[in-house]
Design a protein around this motif. Structure first.
Motif, PDB file in Angstrom:
ATOM      1  N   GLY A 153       0.809  -1.211   0.000  1.00 17.17           N
ATOM      2  CA  GLY A 153       0.000   0.000   0.000  1.00 17.17           C
ATOM      3  C   GLY A 153       0.838   1.254   0.000  1.00 17.17           C
ATOM      4  N   GLY A 154       2.104   1.140   0.456  1.00 24.17           N
ATOM      5  CA  GLY A 154       3.038   2.251   0.361  1.00 24.17           C
ATOM      6  C   GLY A 154       2.804   3.400   1.303  1.00 24.17           C
ATOM      7  N   LEU A 155       2.137   3.134   2.443  1.00 25.07           N
ATOM      8  CA  LEU A 155       1.825   4.230   3.353  1.00 25.07           C
ATOM      9  C   LEU A 155       2.481   4.104   4.723  1.00 25.07           C
ATOM     10  CD1 LEU A 155      -1.999   4.598   2.622  1.00 25.07           C
ATOM     11  CD2 LEU A 155      -0.078   5.767   1.516  1.00 25.07           C
ATOM     12  N   ALA A 156       3.079   2.964   5.019  1.00 21.57           N
ATOM     13  CA  ALA A 156       3.641   2.732   6.355  1.00 21.57           C
ATOM     14  C   ALA A 156       4.839   1.796   6.233  1.00 21.57           C
ATOM     15  CB  ALA A 156       2.583   2.114   7.273  1.00 21.57           C
ATOM     16  N   PRO A 157       5.692   1.779   7.251  1.00 27.47           N
ATOM     17  CA  PRO A 157       6.836   0.871   7.204  1.00 27.47           C
ATOM     18  C   PRO A 157       6.405  -0.578   7.359  1.00 27.47           C
ATOM     19  CG  PRO A 157       6.768   2.034   9.298  1.00 27.47           C
ATOM     20  CD  PRO A 157       5.717   2.649   8.439  1.00 27.47           C
ATOM     21  N   SER A 158       7.182  -1.474   6.800  1.00 23.71           N
ATOM     22  CA  SER A 158       6.949  -2.911   6.956  1.00 23.71           C
ATOM     23  C   SER A 158       7.621  -3.390   8.241  1.00 23.71           C
ATOM     24  CB  SER A 158       7.528  -3.663   5.755  1.00 23.71           C
ATOM     25  OG  SER A 158       8.935  -3.757   5.865  1.00 23.71           O
ATOM     26  N   PRO A 159       7.376  -4.633   8.636  1.00 21.54           N
ATOM     27  CA  PRO A 159       8.042  -5.171   9.833  1.00 21.54           C
ATOM     28  C   PRO A 159       9.569  -5.213   9.714  1.00 21.54           C
ATOM     29  CG  PRO A 159       6.114  -6.491   9.304  1.00 21.54           C
ATOM     30  CD  PRO A 159       6.312  -5.548   8.151  1.00 21.54           C
ATOM     31  N   ASP A 184      12.710   5.382  -0.185  1.00 26.97           N
ATOM     32  CA  ASP A 184      11.265   5.540  -0.323  1.00 26.97           C
ATOM     33  C   ASP A 184      10.785   6.612   0.656  1.00 26.97           C
ATOM     34  OD1 ASP A 184       8.704   3.925  -1.463  1.00 26.97           O
ATOM     35  OD2 ASP A 184       8.308   4.688   0.554  1.00 26.97           O
ATOM     36  N   PRO A 185       9.791   7.411   0.262  1.00 28.30           N
ATOM     37  CA  PRO A 185       9.318   8.480   1.160  1.00 28.30           C
ATOM     38  C   PRO A 185       8.801   7.980   2.505  1.00 28.30           C
ATOM     39  CG  PRO A 185       7.894   8.241  -0.769  1.00 28.30           C
ATOM     40  CD  PRO A 185       9.128   7.475  -1.044  1.00 28.30           C
ATOM     41  N   VAL A 186       8.315   6.746   2.574  1.00 24.89           N
ATOM     42  CA  VAL A 186       7.873   6.214   3.869  1.00 24.89           C
ATOM     43  C   VAL A 186       9.056   6.154   4.833  1.00 24.89           C
ATOM     44  CG1 VAL A 186       7.092   4.122   5.054  1.00 24.89           C
ATOM     45  CG2 VAL A 186       5.862   4.956   3.042  1.00 24.89           C
ATOM     46  N   ALA A 187      10.187   5.647   4.350  1.00 24.34           N
ATOM     47  CA  ALA A 187      11.375   5.571   5.206  1.00 24.34           C
ATOM     48  C   ALA A 187      11.831   6.958   5.630  1.00 24.34           C
ATOM     49  CB  ALA A 187      12.496   4.833   4.475  1.00 24.34           C
ATOM     50  N   CYS A 238      11.368  17.117   5.071  1.00 21.89           N
ATOM     51  CA  CYS A 238      10.328  16.228   5.615  1.00 21.89           C
ATOM     52  C   CYS A 238       8.955  16.519   5.035  1.00 21.89           C
ATOM     53  CB  CYS A 238      10.319  16.339   7.133  1.00 21.89           C
ATOM     54  SG  CYS A 238      11.835  15.685   7.901  1.00 21.89           S
ATOM     55  N   GLU A 239       8.658  17.766   4.754  1.00 25.26           N
ATOM     56  CA  GLU A 239       7.366  18.091   4.165  1.00 25.26           C
ATOM     57  C   GLU A 239       7.257  17.502   2.761  1.00 25.26           C
ATOM     58  OE1 GLU A 239       3.691  19.264   3.073  1.00 25.26           O
ATOM     59  OE2 GLU A 239       4.550  19.100   5.089  1.00 25.26           O
ATOM     60  N   GLU A 240       8.360  17.474   2.035  1.00 26.98           N
ATOM     61  CA  GLU A 240       8.348  16.860   0.700  1.00 26.98           C
ATOM     62  C   GLU A 240       7.993  15.379   0.796  1.00 26.98           C
ATOM     63  OE1 GLU A 240      11.336  15.957  -3.098  1.00 26.98           O
ATOM     64  OE2 GLU A 240      12.094  17.011  -1.323  1.00 26.98           O
ATOM     65  N   ALA A 241       8.588  14.692   1.768  1.00 29.66           N
ATOM     66  CA  ALA A 241       8.269  13.273   1.953  1.00 29.66           C
ATOM     67  C   ALA A 241       6.805  13.091   2.320  1.00 29.66           C
ATOM     68  CB  ALA A 241       9.173  12.672   3.029  1.00 29.66           C
ATOM     69  N   ALA A 242       6.291  13.963   3.186  1.00 30.07           N
ATOM     70  CA  ALA A 242       4.884  13.875   3.567  1.00 30.07           C
ATOM     71  C   ALA A 242       3.980  14.078   2.364  1.00 30.07           C
ATOM     72  CB  ALA A 242       4.573  14.903   4.658  1.00 30.07           C
ATOM     73  N   GLN A 243       4.376  14.977   1.471  1.00 29.76           N
ATOM     74  CA  GLN A 243       3.565  15.211   0.269  1.00 29.76           C
ATOM     75  C   GLN A 243       3.552  13.986  -0.634  1.00 29.76           C
ATOM     76  OE1 GLN A 243       1.614  18.053  -0.379  1.00 29.76           O
ATOM     77  NE2 GLN A 243       0.807  16.578  -1.871  1.00 29.76           N
ATOM     78  N   TRP A 244       4.683  13.289  -0.718  1.00 33.45           N
ATOM     79  CA  TRP A 244       4.714  12.033  -1.481  1.00 33.45           C
ATOM     80  C   TRP A 244       3.640  11.078  -0.952  1.00 33.45           C
ATOM     81  CZ3 TRP A 244       7.931   9.428  -5.177  1.00 33.45           C
ATOM     82  CH2 TRP A 244       8.901  10.228  -5.789  1.00 33.45           C
ATOM     83  N   ILE A 245       3.531  10.954   0.368  1.00 31.72           N
ATOM     84  CA  ILE A 245       2.560  10.028   0.956  1.00 31.72           C
ATOM     85  C   ILE A 245       1.134  10.510   0.675  1.00 31.72           C
ATOM     86  CG2 ILE A 245       1.805   8.879   3.054  1.00 31.72           C
ATOM     87  CD1 ILE A 245       4.657   8.167   2.057  1.00 31.72           C
TER      88      ILE A 245
END
Length: 282
Positions: A153-159, A184-187, A238-245
Motif C-alpha cells: 500500500g506504500g503508506l507505512a513501514p513494513s516489519p 522511499d518516502p515512507v522511510a 520532511c514536508e516533501e516526503a509527507a507530500q509524497w505520501i
C-alpha cells in the motif's frame, strides 16, 4: 543483352551503407575491466563515464557484492572506501555487514539494462535486507532477493524496518563525501518523525519511489570534468516526503509527459561527453 550485362557487371558496386553509430550502452557495457590509472568521473551521473574505477572485492569481512553476473561492482576508489567503511559501521549497529547491489560498470557509462544513473562510479545501491550470511555462493547471490521496508500500500513501514535502518541511513548521509541518499518516502518520513538529535543530515535523505528494497548512495564529484547535481533544497525535506505520501493516498492528475525525455540507454556515443568518447576509442 549480353553486352548490356557485361557493362553492368563492370560498373563499381555501390558503397555499403555506413554502419549505424553504436549506442553508448553497448560500448560501455562491453568493457570487462577498468582502464586503471588515475580515478576520475566525467560528465553527469546519468550521462557520463569513469576512469580508474576499482572493483569492490566480491566478498569481504563485512560485505558481499550481489548479482555478480552483472559486473557492476566497480566504482571510484572513494566509493569503494565509503562502502567498506559503511559496512563496518553496520556491524556496530547489530548487522553482520552489508549486501552491496549495483555500483557502476568498469568504465562507467550507460548500462545495458536498468539504471539511468550509476554512470560515473559515484553511485551505489545498498540492500535494506540485513545479511543472513556473508558466505553466499555466486548462485545464491543471483537468486536471493532483498526485502521491502515499506508495507503493501506504500503508506507505512513494513516489519523489516528498524531503528538500525535509521541509524545506517543517518551514518551514510552524515559522511561529507555523500551528496544524496535516495529512499522511499515512507522511510524518510519515519526518520523525520523519530529523529531526536541533529537533523542536518536529513536534507541529504531524498524521497524517491522504487527505493524500498535498497537505498541509493550518491557521492559528490571528485574532480574537474564531473558535473555535480544541484544541491538539495534547504531544510530537512520532511514536508516533501509527507507530500509524497499524501499523493499516494490521493493521486494528483498525472504530469504531462516530457516530449524531450530520452532514457540514457538511448544515447549514441556521439551524444556522450567528449572525454567519454575518447575513452571509448572514438
Amino acid at each position: 543483352m549480353a553486352a548490356l550485362a557485361l557493362a553492368l557487371l563492370s560498373l563499381p558496386l555501390p558503397a555499403p551503407p555506413a554502419q549505424a553509430e553504436p549506442l553508448a550502452k553497448d560500448v560501455f557495457g562491453a568493457f570487462r575491466q577498468s582502464n586503471g590509472g588515475p580515478a576520475g568521473a566525467f560528465g553527469g551521473y546519468s550521462r557520463g563515464c569513469a576512469t580508474g574505477n576499482v572493483q569492490l572485492p566480491e566478498t569481504g569481512p563485512t560485505w558481499q557484492a550481489m548479482r555478480l553476473s552483472r559486473n557492476r561492482n566497480w566504482g571510484n576508489p572513494q566509493l569503494v572506501d565509503f562502502l567498506v567503511g559503511l559496512s563496518r559501521t553496520a556491524t556496530q549497529l547489530g548487522w553482520p555487514g552489508l549486501y552491496i547491489g549495483d555500483m557502476s560498470q568498469p568504465m562507467g557509462g550507460p548500462m545495458l539494462t536498468g539504471h539511468a544513473s550509476h554512470q560515473t562510479g559515484l553511485d551505489a545501491d545498498i540492500w535494506m535486507l540485513p545479511p543472513r550470511s556473508l558466505n553466499l555462493t555466486r548462485a545464491q547471490r543471483e537468486n536471493i532477493s532483498s526485502q521491502s521496508v515499506v508495507a503493501r500500500g506504500g503508506l507505512a513501514p513494513s516489519p523489516l524496518w528498524s531503528a538500525s535502518h535509521h541509524a545506517l541511513l543517518r551514518a551514510a548521509a552524515s559522511d561529507p563525501r555523500v551528496a544524496r541518499v535516495f529512499v522511499d518516502p515512507v522511510a524518510k518520513l519515519v526518520m523525520c518523525q523519530n529523529e531526536r538529535g541533529n537533523r542536518a543530515y536529513l536534507r541529504k535523505i531524498r524521497p524517491l519511489g522504487g527505493h524500498d528494497y535498497h537505498f541509493h548512495v550518491r557521492l559528490a564529484c571528485t574532480n574537474r570534468g564531473c558535473e555535480d547535481q544541484a544541491p538539495p533544497p534547504s531544510g530537512d525535506g520532511c514536508e516533501e516526503a509527507a507530500q509524497w505520501i499524501r499523493n499516494r493516498i490521493d493521486p494528483p492528475p498525472p504530469a504531462p509527459a516530457d516530449p524531450n525525455y530520452r532514457h540514457p540507454r538511448s544515447y549514441r556515443l556521439s551524444e556522450m561527453p567528449r572525454t567519454c568518447q575518447a575513452l571509448a576509442g572514438r
